[in-house]
Scaffold this motif. Structure first.
Motif, PDB file in Angstrom:
ATOM      1  N   GLY A  21       0.839  -1.186   0.000  1.00  0.00           N
ATOM      2  CA  GLY A  21       0.000   0.000   0.000  1.00  0.00           C
ATOM      3  C   GLY A  21       0.876   1.237   0.000  1.00  0.00           C
ATOM      4  N   CYS A  22       1.820   1.260  -0.934  1.00  0.00           N
ATOM      5  CA  CYS A  22       2.885   2.280  -0.892  1.00  0.00           C
ATOM      6  C   CYS A  22       2.401   3.682  -1.206  1.00  0.00           C
ATOM      7  CB  CYS A  22       4.011   1.890  -1.853  1.00  0.00           C
ATOM      8  SG  CYS A  22       3.540   1.834  -3.604  1.00  0.00           S
ATOM      9  N   GLY A  23       1.179   3.818  -1.770  1.00  0.00           N
ATOM     10  CA  GLY A  23       0.704   5.154  -2.102  1.00  0.00           C
ATOM     11  C   GLY A  23       1.632   5.821  -3.103  1.00  0.00           C
ATOM     12  N   ARG A  24       2.034   7.046  -2.787  1.00  0.00           N
ATOM     13  CA  ARG A  24       2.918   7.782  -3.696  1.00  0.00           C
ATOM     14  C   ARG A  24       4.400   7.581  -3.359  1.00  0.00           C
ATOM     15  NH1 ARG A  24      -0.442  11.075  -6.629  1.00  0.00           N
ATOM     16  NH2 ARG A  24       1.237  12.444  -7.329  1.00  0.00           N
ATOM     17  N   GLY A  25       4.685   6.630  -2.438  1.00  0.00           N
ATOM     18  CA  GLY A  25       6.045   6.141  -2.322  1.00  0.00           C
ATOM     19  C   GLY A  25       6.910   6.712  -1.222  1.00  0.00           C
TER      20      GLY A  25
END
Length: 238
Positions: A21-25
């Motif tokens: 669930g890294c999203g934008r990292g």
């Protein structure tokens, strides 16, 4: 802005780490650029966020080249992870479980892909600051893709225990963000245009970039009282 304390993962050269669930990292990038070379994988359900994470790899000069350092990105469902069992030395799952349909299944998947002796870090919104947000705004809790549950400390711990993980520690984070979200929820319908919310956002951005000792010390003192996030650390028994 990191929620997970990466030092608690006790990472070593060449370890394989998943940011689930890294999203934008934010955690993916921090893992990739840290001094210890790692094989980092970022996975998220959103292909848009995966592309944003990919673009973020070009924001800074590359770290020293090493056969023990790599970065991989993938889109996928946390309920059915596309990885072999016992394939990661550490797994991060930060601010994800409050969004998913079946958190127990996700945690079981995390346990499955973690090597024996491997480390796991889970973070979720802390119960009482999140409860205030839910009480202040129906829009906040009904936003598509938003939070579908609130975790108590013991509930998250119990879910990890059921999956076979053993807790090694916990802390709270981002106390200065709690009032920001309370303001947003109290002024939900006009939050984009409200001057006080914009001013608080600028303050948080300034604090993130400058990290002055005064506010860093203040947040450290306030985190046990009103930290926005609960962070727990686990080990998979050998």
């Amino acid at each position: 802005m990191l929620t997970i304390d990466l030092e608690r993962l006790k990472l070593e050269d060449g370890n394989r780490v998943l940011d689930l669930g890294c999203g934008r990292g934010r955690h993916t990038h921090a893992l990739y650029w840290q001094d210890t070379p790692l094989h980092v994988t970022g996975l998220d359900l959103s292909e848009t966020d995966i592309m944003a994470t990919a673009n973020g790899f070009f924001d800074l000069p590359p770290p020293p080249a090493s056969p023990d350092r790599s970065g991989t990105l993938a889109a996928g469902d946390a309920h059915r992870l596309p990885f072999r069992s016992e394939s990661f030395d550490a797994v991060i799952c930060s601010e994800v479980l409050e969004h998913v349909g079946n958190p127990d299944r996700v945690i079981r998947e995390i346990d499955r892909i973690t090597k024996p002796g491997g480390r796991v870090a889970l973070s979720v919104p802390r119960y009482w600051p999140e409860w205030i947000c839910w009480k202040l705004s129906e829009g906040y809790r009904n936003t598509p893709g938003g939070h579908v549950r609130i975790f108590r400390h013991d509930q998250l711990h119990a879910a990890a225990l059921r999956a076979g993980l053993r807790k090694t520690g916990h802390h709270w984070a981002h106390a200065l963000h709690s009032p920001y979200w309370w303001l947003q929820c109290a002024l939900w319908d006009i939050r984009e245009d409200h001057g006080l919310i914009r001013a608080y956002r600028r303050f948080l951005e300034w604090d993130l970039l400058k990290a002055p000792p005064l506010t860093r010390g203040l947040e450290t003192m306030l985190n046990p009282v009103m930290g926005k996030s609960l962070v727990m650390y686990f080990v998979k028994p050998v």
